[in-house]
Scaffold this motif. Sequence first.
Motif, PDB file in Angstrom:
ATOM      1  N   LEU A  25       0.825  -1.207   0.000  1.00  0.00           N
ATOM      2  CA  LEU A  25       0.000   0.000   0.000  1.00  0.00           C
ATOM      3  C   LEU A  25       0.860   1.259   0.000  1.00  0.00           C
ATOM      4  O   LEU A  25       0.520   2.257  -0.651  1.00  0.00           O
ATOM      5  CB  LEU A  25      -0.946  -0.009   1.206  1.00  0.00           C
ATOM      6  N   GLU A  26       1.977   1.223   0.718  1.00  0.00           N
ATOM      7  CA  GLU A  26       2.894   2.366   0.720  1.00  0.00           C
ATOM      8  C   GLU A  26       3.434   2.625  -0.682  1.00  0.00           C
ATOM      9  O   GLU A  26       3.438   3.759  -1.162  1.00  0.00           O
ATOM     10  CB  GLU A  26       4.046   2.124   1.706  1.00  0.00           C
ATOM     11  N   MET A  32      -1.238   7.577   4.664  1.00  0.00           N
ATOM     12  CA  MET A  32      -1.112   6.914   5.956  1.00  0.00           C
ATOM     13  C   MET A  32      -2.471   6.582   6.587  1.00  0.00           C
ATOM     14  O   MET A  32      -2.674   5.458   7.053  1.00  0.00           O
ATOM     15  CB  MET A  32      -0.308   7.790   6.925  1.00  0.00           C
ATOM     16  N   ILE A  33      -3.397   7.515   6.588  1.00  0.00           N
ATOM     17  CA  ILE A  33      -4.688   7.270   7.241  1.00  0.00           C
ATOM     18  C   ILE A  33      -5.454   6.173   6.514  1.00  0.00           C
ATOM     19  O   ILE A  33      -5.936   5.219   7.134  1.00  0.00           O
ATOM     20  CB  ILE A  33      -5.509   8.574   7.324  1.00  0.00           C
ATOM     21  N   ALA A  38      -7.245   0.524   5.859  1.00  0.00           N
ATOM     22  CA  ALA A  38      -7.263  -0.652   4.979  1.00  0.00           C
ATOM     23  C   ALA A  38      -6.676  -1.880   5.664  1.00  0.00           C
ATOM     24  O   ALA A  38      -7.165  -3.005   5.468  1.00  0.00           O
ATOM     25  CB  ALA A  38      -6.500  -0.355   3.693  1.00  0.00           C
ATOM     26  N   LEU A  39      -5.659  -1.684   6.465  1.00  0.00           N
ATOM     27  CA  LEU A  39      -5.014  -2.809   7.148  1.00  0.00           C
ATOM     28  C   LEU A  39      -5.919  -3.438   8.197  1.00  0.00           C
ATOM     29  O   LEU A  39      -5.729  -4.596   8.579  1.00  0.00           O
ATOM     30  CB  LEU A  39      -3.692  -2.371   7.784  1.00  0.00           C
TER      31      LEU A  39
END
Length: 138
Positions: A25-26, A32-33, A38-39
Amino acid sequence: MAADLKAKFEGKWVNVKSENLKEYLEKAGVGMIKKNIALQLTPEMVISVEGEQINVSITAGPKTTKASYKLGEQYDVEGDNPGKAVTTLVDGKMNTVITPNDTKLKPHTIVRDIVDGQLVQTMTTDGVTAKRFFQKSS
């Protein structure tokens, strides 16, 4: 070909495990939010095949993303990182290449396959790979 896809992939699938998702995702440019949210979510994916048309609906929390397409034809991807995509069938796997509209982001490849009764979704961008494992739901 559509009958093979229907028999293999059609149904409701629930995410049971993820590997290397944060790193993916990074690299995919998720902030970040949104990444942290999502995690924590457990997505559900519904795949249906109607003739040559493939429909994929992914629900994660309150958000649902839908795509309808024919193999080998370009279609629009909506969501946080919109772009253009093409899905093909290679060795019984659904391979999708997404080219984001944002030229700063690298293309993404998503490969869906059935392994030991689970739908395994392998996502790669800019050299980083993540996997999500889905179990068929009734």
